[in-house]
Design a protein around this motif. Sequence first.
Motif, PDB file in Angstrom:
ATOM      1  N   ALA A  58      -7.210  -9.685  35.522  1.00 50.83           N
ATOM      2  CA  ALA A  58      -6.962 -10.537  34.357  1.00 50.83           C
ATOM      3  C   ALA A  58      -8.118 -11.499  34.119  1.00 50.83           C
ATOM      4  O   ALA A  58      -8.605 -12.137  35.043  1.00 50.83           O
ATOM      5  N   VAL A 117      -7.012 -11.172  27.990  1.00 47.76           N
ATOM      6  CA  VAL A 117      -6.011 -11.929  27.237  1.00 47.76           C
ATOM      7  C   VAL A 117      -6.227 -11.725  25.735  1.00 47.76           C
ATOM      8  O   VAL A 117      -5.273 -11.520  24.975  1.00 47.76           O
ATOM      9  N   VAL A 140       0.621 -11.929  32.844  1.00 43.63           N
ATOM     10  CA  VAL A 140      -0.836 -11.788  32.953  1.00 43.63           C
ATOM     11  C   VAL A 140      -1.527 -12.940  32.229  1.00 43.63           C
ATOM     12  O   VAL A 140      -2.448 -13.575  32.759  1.00 43.63           O
ATOM     13  N   VAL A 196      -3.972 -16.300  33.762  1.00 41.82           N
ATOM     14  CA  VAL A 196      -5.292 -16.687  33.276  1.00 41.82           C
ATOM     15  C   VAL A 196      -5.272 -18.129  32.762  1.00 41.82           C
ATOM     16  O   VAL A 196      -6.164 -18.934  33.058  1.00 41.82           O
TER      17      VAL A 196
END
Length: 411
Positions: free
Chosen positions: A133, A138, A159, A163
Amino acid sequence: MSTGTGTSAGADTGAGTTGTPGQERLRRWRMVLGGDSADGTGCALEGKDAAMDGALTALYGNEGAGGGGRTGNRNGDRSAGLGASAPSVARWLGDIRTYFPSSVVQVMQRDAIERLGLSAMLLEPEMLEAVEADVHLVGTLLSLNKAMPETTKETARAVVRKVVEDLEQRLATRTRATLTGALDRSARINRPRHRDIDWDRTIRANLKNYLEIPGDSGAGTVVPERLIGYGRASQSVKKEVVLCIDQSGSMAASVVYASVFGAVLASMRAIDTRLVVFDTAVVDLTDQLDDPVDVLFGTQLGGGTDINRALAYCQSKITRPADTVVVLISDLYEGGIRHEMLKRVAAMKASGVQFVALLALSDEGAPAYDREHAAALAELGAPAFACTPDLFPEVMAAAIEKRPIPVPDTA
């Protein structure tokens, strides 16, 4: 020669480094050249080197054939690729995490998504659990948000949250410390305690009271009839910050960072923070600022751009211009009315608003942007520049204190 990624990683692993210096040079060149018949090394790879080369070949093995790394070279004598199989991609993701450092893994994942069209596979929970990730992943997930099945959304949120939490941990403490100091210094008072006197501003405000000392040539003193001091942020009038974020596809990383910074700013009592995202429509996500993950999933990457419309909305929400900072984060490719956009910026600045234009808020380097619009903003006293996340707190501190903005040297 895209297997150069493997050269650095291979050199660091220590695999196959027991031969003579000449053999080691051939091994490294073989890792760089990729093993096609024309590489000229005559070097065979074994063990870990062979596995690393296989992972690289699956992604980069067919640059010239137009197949995205799937089938081999122009003569058809070499077969490679990830195919369309989710299990094979999942195995490949595991392999690259085994053989390469995290920074290289992220680059290879990004290349795989762009070159091999693997975006659709990220809609499967098993695939998301296998990836490394980062901010770019993202951005890809946000662009797929509307197409994402319900079975994948919770995995995708997990996920994204990982981040975001990593970014907050890295950026929040320094941002709060920098801006708290700026807020203290910006709250000027005229009857300060001795420890709160701002000597620089006090001296400048009292230069008219300069007196020469008789008999001492060239010497003099400033009589401070009016003292200017720092206030305390907890007692001062709040500042207003408006983050106006372009959510076109090219701004994905900037949207991620801006959402994190928006949540950090919103957590500070002395700052009223508003976060607005736009394409051709304008969406106010201020009520979601307590959770940047909600902010990110409230965006919709892609589409056109109407900066003028977004600025019109932001301008309508300003109640105390002299205490307001507007940060426009956009590549300035305007699809709306250009001259109206510039008139709006000029009007805001004339009313006392501190206006900052960021072409990007990311670590990606120099972005593509509309140079004509950037030059027009600079003429209005609002220089447009790309800003890294590490520089952003200093930019905001300067805007709050109404100091010159620390524009990075791009020469």
